[in-house]
Write a protein that holds these residues in place. Structure first.
Motif: not given
Length: 312
Positions: A207-208, A210-212, A214, A216, A250-252
């Protein structure tokens, strides 16, 4: 009907068919003693209503009896010529598969001139042709919309073809290969080698990437486990591998959903997505037309390197 794999059912169906016709003939002749007589006596049942409405037992007309017997004879003749007696294939050797193939051949011959003008054109040129776009869309609606949706945007477990992502690439040759021979995307499950807690940590790391949102701390633990279990296919940076059909992480773009539960489910139980091959269903000309239409959905652009995250 002549391709039974169990001997019992072949004999069972054949005997039912023959005995049924024999029973019909026995019934009509056993109940119609007057068949051989030109004088038919009408039986009075003795029932009278309203003073003068008398119920009679009139036999059916002779023409009806002749028609009835004729239909029985026709049935026997049909079973001799066509399959219907279990293992017996019929004198004419008729099969529905053969009929479909003949109809398909006739259809292909009829539409061949329509595709002829596109034979010398490359995929981008076909995609730019308005008439070809109409044909390609119809082919898509008839053969692909059941899974990918009428708008080609897919649904859960069925890729979105509009966004431009593809695990194997968006090149015309790759799309044509996919349509022709299908794909079978498999991600192994790891429930025997990792706990749900470890899978959850990996999910947080995915998730991290993909920029979502998360956790840490868990994502740091998940990155370590990712290196142990996932890097071989998805790469150290999570960019995937088109040669393997391993998705970009790494995409969404999410085929199953971006929740931790969905990602964990994919990691532990794996995924097995199959797209059926169309080579036996569509002609090479139709496949090229469909390829051009799918490629043209995004103008030929490969927005990312993955159709979906396999754990998504």
């Amino acid at each position: 009907m002549s391709d039974f794999v169990d001997g019992f059912w072949g004999y069972y169906v054949g005997s039912i068919a023959v005995l049924g016709i024999i029973w019909c003939l026995w019934l009509i002749f056993s109940q119609r003693k007057w068949l051989g007589s030109r004088t038919v006596k009408v039986e009075d049942t003795g029932h009278v209503w309203d003073g003068n409405l008398r119920e009679l037992n009139n036999p059916v007309p002779r023409w009806w009896t002749i028609m009835y017997v004729g239909m029985c004879i026709f049935g026997l003749g049909y079973l001799i010529l066509y399959p219907g007696l279990g293992f017996y294939a019929g004198k004419l050797g008729y099969t529905t598969q053969q009929e479909i193939q003949q109809d398909q051949s006739a259809h292909d011959a009829a539409v061949k001139p329509v595709f002829a003008k596109y034979a010398a054109m490359d995929i981008p040129a076909i995609a730019a042709d308005k008439d070809a776009q109409v044909i390609g869309q119809r082919l898509f609606l008839n053969n692909c919309a059941q899974c990918h949706g009428s708008d080609a945007r897919g649904s859960k477990s069925f890729p979105n073809l509009v966004e431009g992502d593809s695990m194997y690439g968006r090149e015309p040759a790759v799309i044509q290969e996919t349509i022709t021979n299908g794909r079978n995307g498999v991600m192994p499950g790891f429930k025997e080698s990792m706990s749900p807690q470890v899978a959850g940590d990996i999910a947080q790391y995915v998730r991290s990437m993909s920029g979502l949102a998360s956790d840490s701390i868990r994502a740091i633990r998940g990155k370590r486990e990712y290196q142990n279990f996932c890097v071989a296919c998805h790469g150290a940076e999570g960019k995937g591998n088109k040669a393997l059909g391993a998705p970009n992480l790494t995409d969404d773009v999410w085929l199953y959903g971006s929740s931790e539960n969905e990602i964990v489910n994919g990691i532990l139980n794996g995924r097995n997505n199959r797209m059926p091959a169309q080579a036996q269903k569509l002609t090479p000309e139709q496949i090229r037309m469909l390829t051009a239409w799918v490629w043209g959905l995004t103008g030929g652009k490969d927005v990312a390197s993955s159709t979906t995250n396999v754990a998504k």
